[in-house]
Scaffold this motif. Sequence first.
Motif, PDB file in Angstrom:
ATOM      1  N   MET B  66     -17.612 -16.998  -8.974  1.00  0.00           N
ATOM      2  CA  MET B  66     -17.801 -16.622  -7.574  1.00  0.00           C
ATOM      3  C   MET B  66     -19.145 -17.141  -7.070  1.00  0.00           C
ATOM      4  O   MET B  66     -20.056 -17.384  -7.847  1.00  0.00           O
ATOM      5  N   GLY B  67     -19.233 -17.301  -5.757  1.00  0.00           N
ATOM      6  CA  GLY B  67     -20.437 -17.870  -5.171  1.00  0.00           C
ATOM      7  C   GLY B  67     -21.455 -16.785  -4.833  1.00  0.00           C
ATOM      8  O   GLY B  67     -21.115 -15.793  -4.191  1.00  0.00           O
ATOM      9  N   GLN B  68     -22.694 -16.970  -5.289  1.00  0.00           N
ATOM     10  CA  GLN B  68     -23.757 -16.006  -4.989  1.00  0.00           C
ATOM     11  C   GLN B  68     -24.851 -16.719  -4.190  1.00  0.00           C
ATOM     12  O   GLN B  68     -25.151 -17.876  -4.450  1.00  0.00           O
ATOM     13  N   ALA B  69     -25.417 -16.000  -3.252  1.00  0.00           N
ATOM     14  CA  ALA B  69     -26.504 -16.576  -2.449  1.00  0.00           C
ATOM     15  C   ALA B  69     -27.391 -15.463  -1.908  1.00  0.00           C
ATOM     16  O   ALA B  69     -26.974 -14.303  -1.809  1.00  0.00           O
ATOM     17  N   MET B  70     -28.612 -15.831  -1.561  1.00  0.00           N
ATOM     18  CA  MET B  70     -29.528 -14.930  -0.861  1.00  0.00           C
ATOM     19  C   MET B  70     -29.772 -15.520   0.522  1.00  0.00           C
ATOM     20  O   MET B  70     -29.770 -16.733   0.701  1.00  0.00           O
ATOM     21  N   SER B  71     -29.978 -14.621   1.476  1.00  0.00           N
ATOM     22  CA  SER B  71     -30.343 -15.105   2.813  1.00  0.00           C
ATOM     23  C   SER B  71     -31.426 -14.217   3.406  1.00  0.00           C
ATOM     24  O   SER B  71     -31.344 -12.990   3.342  1.00  0.00           O
ATOM     25  N   HIS B  72     -32.426 -14.867   3.960  1.00  0.00           N
ATOM     26  CA  HIS B  72     -33.460 -14.123   4.677  1.00  0.00           C
ATOM     27  C   HIS B  72     -33.189 -14.108   6.174  1.00  0.00           C
ATOM     28  O   HIS B  72     -34.058 -13.771   6.964  1.00  0.00           O
ATOM     29  N   GLY B  73     -31.977 -14.497   6.525  1.00  0.00           N
ATOM     30  CA  GLY B  73     -31.611 -14.500   7.934  1.00  0.00           C
ATOM     31  C   GLY B  73     -31.639 -13.090   8.508  1.00  0.00           C
ATOM     32  O   GLY B  73     -31.525 -12.101   7.786  1.00  0.00           O
ATOM     33  N   ALA B  74     -31.768 -13.022   9.829  1.00  0.00           N
ATOM     34  CA  ALA B  74     -31.756 -11.726  10.498  1.00  0.00           C
ATOM     35  C   ALA B  74     -30.333 -11.193  10.535  1.00  0.00           C
ATOM     36  O   ALA B  74     -29.361 -11.959  10.569  1.00  0.00           O
ATOM     37  N   ALA B  75     -30.227  -9.869  10.523  1.00  0.00           N
ATOM     38  CA  ALA B  75     -28.904  -9.233  10.587  1.00  0.00           C
ATOM     39  C   ALA B  75     -28.142  -9.676  11.832  1.00  0.00           C
ATOM     40  O   ALA B  75     -26.933  -9.900  11.774  1.00  0.00           O
ATOM     41  N   GLU B  76     -28.889  -9.858  12.934  1.00  0.00           N
ATOM     42  CA  GLU B  76     -28.260 -10.294  14.185  1.00  0.00           C
ATOM     43  C   GLU B  76     -27.619 -11.673  14.016  1.00  0.00           C
ATOM     44  O   GLU B  76     -26.523 -11.924  14.522  1.00  0.00           O
ATOM     45  N   ALA B  77     -28.312 -12.570  13.302  1.00  0.00           N
ATOM     46  CA  ALA B  77     -27.785 -13.918  13.078  1.00  0.00           C
ATOM     47  C   ALA B  77     -26.565 -13.866  12.162  1.00  0.00           C
ATOM     48  O   ALA B  77     -25.579 -14.575  12.372  1.00  0.00           O
ATOM     49  N   LEU B  78     -26.627 -13.008  11.157  1.00  0.00           N
ATOM     50  CA  LEU B  78     -25.489 -12.842  10.240  1.00  0.00           C
ATOM     51  C   LEU B  78     -24.260 -12.327  10.989  1.00  0.00           C
ATOM     52  O   LEU B  78     -23.125 -12.721  10.703  1.00  0.00           O
ATOM     53  N   GLU B  79     -24.512 -11.500  11.973  1.00  0.00           N
ATOM     54  CA  GLU B  79     -23.394 -10.936  12.754  1.00  0.00           C
ATOM     55  C   GLU B  79     -22.676 -11.979  13.612  1.00  0.00           C
ATOM     56  O   GLU B  79     -21.562 -11.718  14.079  1.00  0.00           O
ATOM     57  N   THR B  80     -23.290 -13.150  13.795  1.00  0.00           N
ATOM     58  CA  THR B  80     -22.571 -14.202  14.534  1.00  0.00           C
ATOM     59  C   THR B  80     -21.501 -14.851  13.658  1.00  0.00           C
ATOM     60  O   THR B  80     -20.674 -15.619  14.140  1.00  0.00           O
ATOM     61  N   LEU B  81     -21.502 -14.529  12.361  1.00  0.00           N
ATOM     62  CA  LEU B  81     -20.581 -15.151  11.400  1.00  0.00           C
ATOM     63  C   LEU B  81     -19.493 -14.214  10.917  1.00  0.00           C
ATOM     64  O   LEU B  81     -18.390 -14.647  10.576  1.00  0.00           O
ATOM     65  N   VAL B  82     -19.821 -12.935  10.792  1.00  0.00           N
ATOM     66  CA  VAL B  82     -18.904 -11.968  10.182  1.00  0.00           C
ATOM     67  C   VAL B  82     -18.575 -10.839  11.164  1.00  0.00           C
ATOM     68  O   VAL B  82     -19.289 -10.626  12.146  1.00  0.00           O
ATOM     69  N   CYS B  83     -17.494 -10.112  10.863  1.00  0.00           N
ATOM     70  CA  CYS B  83     -17.035  -9.083  11.801  1.00  0.00           C
ATOM     71  C   CYS B  83     -17.565  -7.685  11.470  1.00  0.00           C
ATOM     72  O   CYS B  83     -17.256  -6.729  12.171  1.00  0.00           O
ATOM     73  N   GLY B  88     -26.439  -2.451  11.012  1.00  0.00           N
ATOM     74  CA  GLY B  88     -26.431  -1.071  10.522  1.00  0.00           C
ATOM     75  C   GLY B  88     -26.359  -0.953   9.008  1.00  0.00           C
ATOM     76  O   GLY B  88     -26.290   0.158   8.474  1.00  0.00           O
ATOM     77  N   LEU B  89     -26.346  -2.093   8.307  1.00  0.00           N
ATOM     78  CA  LEU B  89     -26.275  -2.061   6.838  1.00  0.00           C
ATOM     79  C   LEU B  89     -27.663  -1.765   6.278  1.00  0.00           C
ATOM     80  O   LEU B  89     -28.568  -2.589   6.351  1.00  0.00           O
ATOM     81  N   LYS B  90     -27.820  -0.568   5.734  1.00  0.00           N
ATOM     82  CA  LYS B  90     -29.149  -0.113   5.294  1.00  0.00           C
ATOM     83  C   LYS B  90     -29.541  -0.773   3.974  1.00  0.00           C
ATOM     84  O   LYS B  90     -28.676  -1.180   3.196  1.00  0.00           O
ATOM     85  N   PRO B  91     -30.847  -0.861   3.728  1.00  0.00           N
ATOM     86  CA  PRO B  91     -31.295  -1.371   2.424  1.00  0.00           C
ATOM     87  C   PRO B  91     -30.662  -0.552   1.295  1.00  0.00           C
ATOM     88  O   PRO B  91     -30.549   0.678   1.409  1.00  0.00           O
TER      89      PRO B  91
END
Lengths: 128, 372
Positions: B66-83, B88-91
Amino acid sequence: MPPKKSDTRYTKDHEWVRLDGEIATVGITDHAQQQLGELVFVELPELEREVAAGEACAVVESVKAASDVYSPLAGRIAEINETIVEDPEIVNNDAEGEGWFFRLELDDVDSFEELMDQDAYDEFLETL
Amino acid sequence: MTESLLTTPLDAWHRALGARMVPFAGYAMPVQYDFKGEMAARCKGGVMAEHLHCRDKAALFDVSHMGQAMSHGAAEALETLVCGDMIGLKPGRQRYTLLTTATGGVLDDLMVANLGAKGFFIVVNASRKDVDFAAMGASIPIARMDDRALLALQGPAAAKVMARLGPVAAALPFMGVARTKVAGIPAIVSRSGYTGEDGFEISVAAAAAEDLANRLIAETEVVPAGLGARDSLRLEAGLCLYGNDISETVSPIEAGLTWAISKRRKMSWDFPGGAAMRDLFDNGPVRRRVGIRPDGRAPARDHTPILTPDGNETIGEITSGGFGPTLNGPMAMGYVRTDFSGDGSKISLMVRGKPMQATVVPLPFVPHRYVR
């Protein structure tokens, strides 16, 4: 009296055949059942069905996949082993004995001789 | 096979244990094991035995493909990709979500975990990692972690085993995630999996994978299990397999994954394909994913046509089908026309040219046993 091991012939599709007069008993080899894993379903041909050599006429299914079983020789289905339909595990436990699939009234008894004997099948398995 | 297969860091480990290796998503992977010696005393091996061992005690799966990755992107930017709700995803929390296509299909299903200052930890399907990371890389920084292994410890005894090797991990709640140590090895651990059982997914450096795997199977409850058991377990749990049950041409609304579109995002539908999904959500899809129990003992596999009970009209297709070892019977998932999607609906399945009666049933086939 159980037939001698040397009276059994084999196919490259991993069926075994034992001859008694004009009647051939057919099953899948122990190697085949090992490769398939635990069987969960067996479908057998209908009685009286005419089958050609190499014709798919039974199905075995494991958890993962379905596989065809081929008739090694041409003939008419004379008897089927309903007990393996009830309990497919019999094939895993005794593939070359109690786990037989069907009996075939051969069109040509001599065709039996053309199949691989034990030594030839063992050699074939080595190549896999 | 002309192309050579990739291997996971546990390739030699699998072979030594008696694995049968098969190609899967470009990798040589264990489909099942023929155990030897002491391991054979725990479990005889094979898809059925490995499956039942997982439901009874604990199984260890190598999912390093499986593919693993880290991203330092902002949650807002991530939300442009996923539904899903990423803002609201807490640490310390992980969420199942979907990368969606502009036309409202599923690019992939994936897990996203919030590791706080470390960023988002992302796990995607093996067959989709190049597609996914390329698509995500256009909007957020993506640092692939191709030098990591991923092990899944699953089953009712998983927590007991983890308590001995990694107490911090063992204390995680369902869908909790932590950077901690397991058997002294630095790891990213989440309380999750894809079998319907309680369990953990453990990401470690490739070089430490064999050490960790050996430490885990040194616990007597644990046996390795292959892709065969992984597939029958996830199907019993009613979980989708990307490429079979969901794809770019299937909407999450049709797939019954509407729950993966979080409440806030169902107000705005501001993600790829959102407008198309909103339309299906408001007006109802013409087909839905359902659970199916064939009447007899014969399994119906994927691509089996689904017909009306009289066999006259095709109303759908099976997308995953097999035999459930815990269910002790055949089971399938597939898409049917909505008027046949209600629980208890009678349908027929065309298996080897013969119609076979079947019934639409609720999912999962085997109840989930996640910790709550």
